[in-house]
Design an enzyme around this catalytic site. Structure first.
Site, PDB file in Angstrom:
ATOM      1  CB  ILE A 140      -0.879   0.004   1.289  1.00 36.79           C
ATOM      2  CG1 ILE A 140      -1.653  -1.485   1.522  1.00 36.79           C
ATOM      3  CG2 ILE A 140      -2.032   1.349   1.046  1.00 36.79           C
ATOM      4  CD1 ILE A 140      -2.531  -1.757   0.131  1.00 36.79           C
ATOM      5  CE  LYS A 141       3.362   4.277  -5.070  1.00 33.49           C
ATOM      6  NZ  LYS A 141       3.665   4.590  -6.456  1.00 33.49           N
ATOM      7  CB  ILE A 142       1.369   5.563   3.053  1.00 31.23           C
ATOM      8  CG1 ILE A 142       0.247   4.420   3.276  1.00 31.23           C
ATOM      9  CG2 ILE A 142       1.146   6.932   3.689  1.00 31.23           C
ATOM     10  CD1 ILE A 142       0.190   3.977   4.656  1.00 31.23           C
TER      11      ILE A 142
END
Length: 381
Positions: A140-142
């Site tokens: 998951i890209k944050i």
């Protein structure tokens, strides 16, 4: 026989990922082919990539119609399209994940870009995305904003793989690694396993040079007043991003030598690798593989757009250079403060972060608009 330089890079401890994902890449078998022939070991995506993939592509129409018939809201239709592509790409890359012991084989998907400054929403969406996609090799890209960093710490503590994106400054990168460490330490305190969690820190390159080169060109146009300043300005053009990245790698080395990291490593923790992002050269005067050649080194990832993958396979000059010219890198960054250069790097990094979020928000909004148009069109057919 022609040498594939991408395979040479792997031998030096760097993984090549691709910054691109679309359904036709999956369905055509091209993704599998890239894994086999180009040594591809992971994929990153972002809202701009999905906008290009979905807008105007009839391959998605059947699923859009299914969403219409199921009376799904627009956002749910969007997610159903994107999540399917992510899942299928995860399946294709699963052998790489297994073979590498969870080092590679990841597919990254970004939480909605319009929540970059909301910690709680970022945490909530990261959890939801991770559960909905349901693949152990999804990341998951944050965004690495001040509100994103606490979210990174929390979701890592919950066992979610994270790709921290939009990192420009060395300080932001250091904060990112410590957030990863704190997240792992929370798991250890709860007696939970940390050996299956992975994270990368996406450190952006070409956008830095584009911004600074523009400032240099403006100074040159105005006429450099200090003696020799014109020559000095010209010598730093196209050099700042690589110098900045090399300094970030030195910080990485310091952190992994710390007692806190060593304690986690002893419990099976995986290092948070630096991932070089924004590696397509934007200035035609520069080498099209400059952001590959100069940053090859162990425990790193380079995520390349398709054109750069092919360019590198053809003519990368492969050598371990991540720790070459380190003193020059520090000197170059320090020289930006000199009166005859006078470029505030902190301000540049702040500009780039704001602009980077905008570059994801606008394509996301554009994608939702084009998807809405397509839904309206298909609903009346």
């Amino acid at each position: 026989m022609t040498t594939n330089h991408l395979l040479e890079i792997k031998e030096l401890g760097q993984s090549i990922w691709m910054d691109n994902l679309a359904r036709d890449l999956i369905k055509s078998g091209d993704l599998k082919k890239l894994i086999e022939t180009r040594g591809l070991r992971g994929i990153t995506s972002n809202p701009a990539i999905f906008e290009k993939a979905i807008a105007g592509n009839a391959m998605y129409d059947a699923d859009i119609e299914a969403g219409i018939n199921a009376k799904k809201p627009l956002l749910e239709i969007y997610e159903s399209l994107v999540f399917e592509d992510i899942r299928n790409a995860c399946d294709i890359l699963k052998p790489i994940y297994d073979e590498s012991g969870g080092l590679d084989g990841y597919v990254s998907i970004e939480v909605p870009p319009d929540i970059a400054h909301d910690t709680e929403k970022t945490i909530s969406e990261a959890r939801r995305y991770y559960a909905a996609i349901g693949k152990e090799n999804v990341m998951i890209k944050i965004p690495g904003t001040s509100k994103g960093i606490p979210a990174v710490e929390q979701v890592i503590s919950e066992g979610i793989n994270v790709n921290v994106t939009l990192l420009f400054s060395v300080n932001s990168y250091v904060e990112t690694f410590w957030a990863y460490i704190r997240g792992l330490e929370k798991r250890v305190e709860k007696g939970e396993d940390i050996s299956k969690i992975a994270s990368v820190a996406s450190f952006f390159l070409s956008r830095i040079d584009s911004n600074i080169d523009e400032k240099i060109d403006a100074k040159l146009k105005q006429g450099a007043s200090e003696p020799g300043s014109r020559e000095r300005l010209l010598t730093i053009k196209g050099k700042v991003a690589i110098a900045n990245a090399k300094i970030a790698y030195q910080e990485y080395k310091k952190i992994i030598q710390s007692d806190r990291w060593q304690a986690l490593s002893a419990k099976g923790a995986n290092v948070q690798r630096l991932l070089w992002a924004s590696t397509g050269t934007k200035n035609p005067d520069y080498s099209d593989v400059m952001y590959v050649d100069e940053l090859i080194g162990s425990d790193t990832v380079n995520t390349l757009p398709p054109a750069t993958i092919e360019a590198c396979a053809d003519h990368c000059n492969v050598a371990d250079r991540i720790e070459t010219d380190i003193e020059e890198a520090y000197n170059l960054i320090e020289s930006l403060k000199d009166p005859d250069i006078n470029i505030n790097l902190d301000e540049v990094m702040d500009e780039l972060l704001v602009d980077g979020i905008d570059k994801f928000v606008k394509p996301f909004q554009s994608l939702m608009k084009s998807l809405e148009d397509k839904v309206n069109r298909l609903a009346t057919v």
